[in-house]
Design a protein around this motif. Structure first.
Motif, PDB file in Angstrom:
ATOM      1  N   ASP A 346       0.840  -1.201   0.000  1.00  0.00           N
ATOM      2  CA  ASP A 346       0.000   0.000   0.000  1.00  0.00           C
ATOM      3  C   ASP A 346       0.879   1.256   0.000  1.00  0.00           C
ATOM      4  N   HIS A 347       0.538   2.189  -0.879  1.00  0.00           N
ATOM      5  CA  HIS A 347       1.198   3.503  -0.946  1.00  0.00           C
ATOM      6  C   HIS A 347       2.706   3.390  -1.176  1.00  0.00           C
ATOM      7  N   SER A 429      -2.142  -5.085   0.589  1.00  0.00           N
ATOM      8  CA  SER A 429      -3.493  -5.510   0.201  1.00  0.00           C
ATOM      9  C   SER A 429      -3.363  -6.833  -0.538  1.00  0.00           C
ATOM     10  N   TYR A 454      -7.267  -5.364  -6.086  1.00  0.00           N
ATOM     11  CA  TYR A 454      -7.711  -3.977  -6.273  1.00  0.00           C
ATOM     12  C   TYR A 454      -8.991  -3.705  -5.488  1.00  0.00           C
ATOM     13  N   LYS A 457      -7.854  -2.869  -2.086  1.00  0.00           N
ATOM     14  CA  LYS A 457      -7.314  -1.513  -2.027  1.00  0.00           C
ATOM     15  C   LYS A 457      -8.438  -0.477  -1.977  1.00  0.00           C
ATOM     16  N   ASN A 458      -9.480  -0.720  -2.747  1.00  0.00           N
ATOM     17  CA  ASN A 458     -10.582   0.244  -2.793  1.00  0.00           C
ATOM     18  C   ASN A 458     -11.479   0.179  -1.569  1.00  0.00           C
ATOM     19  N   ARG A 461      -7.718  -0.717   1.949  1.00  0.00           N
ATOM     20  CA  ARG A 461      -6.381  -1.301   1.945  1.00  0.00           C
ATOM     21  C   ARG A 461      -6.151  -2.097   3.235  1.00  0.00           C
ATOM     22  N   LYS A 462      -4.949  -2.643   3.389  1.00  0.00           N
ATOM     23  CA  LYS A 462      -4.560  -3.352   4.612  1.00  0.00           C
ATOM     24  C   LYS A 462      -5.534  -4.480   4.947  1.00  0.00           C
TER      25      LYS A 462
END
Length: 741
Positions: A346-347, A429, A454, A457-458, A461-462
């Motif tokens: 993530d990020h 994720s 995905y 993530k949407n 996340r995590k």
């Protein structure tokens, strides 16, 4: 054969010439021609030798025009076919005569001779050795009758043939001896191992390289059979095929694993050849071999690099697909399930931009190690590229076992990752798909796991998401949205809204922040949070950012034309700031303008500014030199080094809305805001607070000398025409009169 006294004397001289040591056939023939010319006073005498190609080369010549005939090469095959007398001379070893001279040979080789020489009667005497013709001695007699010295010439030719034959035998013997010496030197000094065996396979000779490679001393090899090198890696069928090739084709060449004296197994490239005698009977075997351990290691290394990720050492995309195909085949055969996990950090782009690529690479290695610690040895973990990892899970009883494994991964990332001296919390994720439930082929299985990732993530996340069919629509929609985004700029679908910024001292609007919106043809107005991340992923953020900068500056000039001297703030993403042409773009935008460059303010996040601070300082100074104002956006949410911050040519700090939102109720937020304002003023910087939505927040900020505010309390973002109308309203709205709508 009776000779005249003068001829006898000449023959003795010729004998001395021929028996004198010579190593050059042409020298022998030339001396013979010179002696005969002096004794016989013939106009022209020459001699030549016949090679294996039936070509006669003139090596010696004396008399008229000798230089012109010496070195000529006559093709005997053509000559014999056209002149029976010469054929008889060579075949029957008897003298022959050309009454008409060399002209009878119809050869263009003699055209350069004068007519007088070409038409002289020429007698030919064969140079013989062991009943074969080695060459020809030719004498131009100068008259139309046979030479009275016929016996002398015949004996001279016989003596010359014998002498030349002896010379050739000697040279051949010397050459053979030299060849044997050379062969022995090659054998002894070759870097390749060589040993020679008899027909039973017993080693008769071995060179130093063979000893060095195998570890046996030369005396230990003599008398041994090459079976002592057998490694045990090859079956009987291998050796049967090897010897079948040797017996049938007289040779075999290939790769073989053998054993050294110390027991070490090693690969070698081996060549075995059967040596035959003059009667084509087997005489010996010769084995030549080289140690190819280094080559094998290099091949293994190249193979490893081809199928493994260089950074993490994990299997790469190609090897993962190979293993996934094999796993599916096993699952079909055994009627079992397999699971594919798609894992994404993530990020990660934010982390990479903040700490730099070197730290980003170190993080990927740490993540790989964490993932390995959560998996079994027989599970396949691979890096697909970037920050994407994949896992193949087999041999599980229930799908809940897969969920437990994925949960173990998520839990592992609840602990910090240490990058040198920095403590960093990262999350991942996870998307999961199953064979055969979700797909029955590798590509679809991967696609569905990616779609599930995905979805995770949407949804904050995590976390982990299992694939289900309803996700396919989302995946299709995302792909379609990306396609539409790529055309949005060309289709003029982007809009800029402007949120007013109020000066707390004057109560008037003194600037605005440009905020982008996407006017989607079907979905209407789309907020930046929905498409900016996608624009950054696809690289579209660079041309979109260029459009925003040009459009915002053009609108700012419109305000000035209307009598409103306001500045405009434009956000820069990390992609834009890293773009090599940013300074050129800024200069181009500012060229041919009616207002000062200080009315343009570029906003950069705190994390972006602090990344690779030395390089950032250079870039900021270049922008500042053009007159542009610089602001740090979302201040307080990232990491700042005050030693660097004081060096940066910053004009303003923007306090992040996360501190302003609970300003009235959270003492910690209030203390942070007060500290930021005080620090900024001490450094000569202005301060603006974002996200101001209540009177209590506004009152607190005014009390602590915050310079400007923006938020829904003072004004929501407006389209360009409505913002200009707001500026043109009389009287100009003051703080507190513009409220959330």
């Amino acid at each position: 054969m009776k000779l005249e006294p003068i001829d006898m004397a000449a023959l003795l001289d010729i004998h001395d010439i021929l028996m004198t040591w010579n190593t050059d056939e042409s020298s022998v023939l030339q001396k013979l021609c010179d002696k005969l010319l002096a004794s016989l006073h013939a106009p022209l005498i020459w001699g030549g030798l016949i090679n294996q190609d039936h070509k006669l080369t003139v090596f010696g010549a004396a008399g008229n025009e000798a230089d012109r005939i010496k070195g000529l090469v006559l093709d005997c095959s053509d000559t014999l076919a056209n002149h029976p007398a010469i054929k008889d001379c060579i075949d029957t070893l008897t003298p022959a005569s050309l009454p008409g001279g060399l002209i009878e040979l119809n050869s263009r080789l003699f055209e350069n001779l004068s007519p007088d020489v070409r038409t002289l009667q020429t007698d030919l005497y064969p140079l013989t050795l062991e009943n074969r013709c080695m060459g020809v001695l030719a004498v131009a007699t100068g008259n139309r009758q046979n030479s009275k010295h016929h016996s002398l010439l015949q004996l001279a030719a016989q003596h010359a043939g014998f002498a030349l034959g002896m010379l050739r035998n000697f040279v051949a013997k010397e050459h053979a001896q030299s060849s044997l010496k050379l062969a022995a030197a090659v054998f002894d000094h070759s870097l390749e191992g060589i040993f020679i065996t008899d027909t039973t396979g017993s080693i008769l000779a071995a060179n130093d390289a063979a000893s060095r490679i195998t570890g046996y001393k030369p005396e230990e090899l003599i008398g041994q059979n090459p079976r002592i090198f057998k490694s045990g890696r090859h079956g009987q069928d291998f050796y049967q095929a090897l010897w079948h090739s040797v017996h049938r084709h007289k040779q075999w060449e290939g790769e073989i694993w053998n054993k050294r004296k110390n027991g070490e197994i090693f690969p070698e490239w081996l060549s075995i050849s059967a040596i035959l005698d003059e009667h084509t009977q087997l005489q010996n075997y010769i084995c030549i071999f080289i140690d190819i351990s280094k080559q094998k290691e290099a091949e293994a290394r190249l193979n490893y690099l081809a199928y493994h990720d260089k950074l993490t050492g994990l299997p790469n995309r190609d090897l993962f697909h190979d293993r996934l195909n094999a796993s599916i085949l096993r699952a079909k055969r055994n009627q079992t399930d397999i699971a594919v996990l798609f894992i994404d950090i993530d990020h990660f782009k934010y982390i990479n931009d903040t700490f730099g690529h070197a730290k980003g690479d170190l993080l990927l290695q740490k993540v790989a190690n964490k993932l390995k610690s959560c998996l079994r040895e027989n599970d396949t973990l691979a890096r697909m590229g970037g920050d994407e990892f994949t896992v193949i899970l087999e041999d599980f009883a229930f799908q809940t076992d897969v969920e437990i494994t994925a949960g173990r991964i998520l839990k592992a990332f609840s602990q910090p990752v240490y990058l040198d001296n920095s403590e960093l919390y990262v999350s991942v994720s996870i998307g999961i798909s199953f064979f055969p439930e979700d797909a029955n082929n590798p590509s679809m299985l991967m696609k569905h796991a990616d779609t599930a990732m995905y979805s995770a993530k949407n949804n904050g996340r995590k976390c982990l998401h299992f694939f289900h069919s309803t996700m396919e629509n989302y995946s299709i929609q995302r792909i379609e949205m990306e396609r539409q985004l790529r055309h949005a700029l060309d289709n003029h679908e982007f809009r800029l809204f402007y949120q007013p910024q109020f000066n707390l001292e004057t109560g008037a609007i003194d600037g605005a922040e440009a905020l982008i919106r996407w006017q989607h043809p079907q979905k209407g107005l789309i907020a930046p949070d929905e498409f900016i991340p996608m624009a950054e992923d696809t690289g579209m953020i660079v041309p979109i950012g260029e459009w925003v900068l040009k459009q915002a500056w053009a609108e700012c000039q419109n305000w000035h034309r209307a009598g409103h001297a306001l500045r405009v703030g434009v956000n820069l993403s990390a992609h834009q700031f890293n773009h090599a042409q940013l300074t050129d773009l800024a200069s181009m935008v500012l060229s041919d303008t009616i207002i000062d460059a200080s009315f343009l303010e570029l906003e950069l996040t705190e994390s972006l500014v602090m990344r690779q601070a030395e390089d950032t300082l250079t870039a900021l100074n270049a922008l500042k030199k053009s007159g542009i104002r610089l602001a740090i956006d979302d201040f307080g949410t990232g990491y700042s080094s005050l030693s660097y911050l004081k060096q940066f040519p910053i004009d303003r700090l923007k306090i992040d809305r996360s501190f302003v939102g609970d300003l009235a109720n959270n003492p910690n937020d209030a203390a942070i805001v007060v500290a930021i304002i005080a620090m900024a003023h001490c450094m000569g910087l202005e301060v603006i607070a974002e996200g101001v939505e209540t009177e209590e927040q506004l009152k607190f900020l005014r009390m602590h000398d915050c310079n400007q505010v923006q938020g829904y309390l003072t004004g929501k973002p407006l389209p360009a025409n409505e913002f200009l109308a707001l500026l043109s309203a009389k009287p100009e709205p003051a703080i507190g009169e513009v409220h959330r709508s």
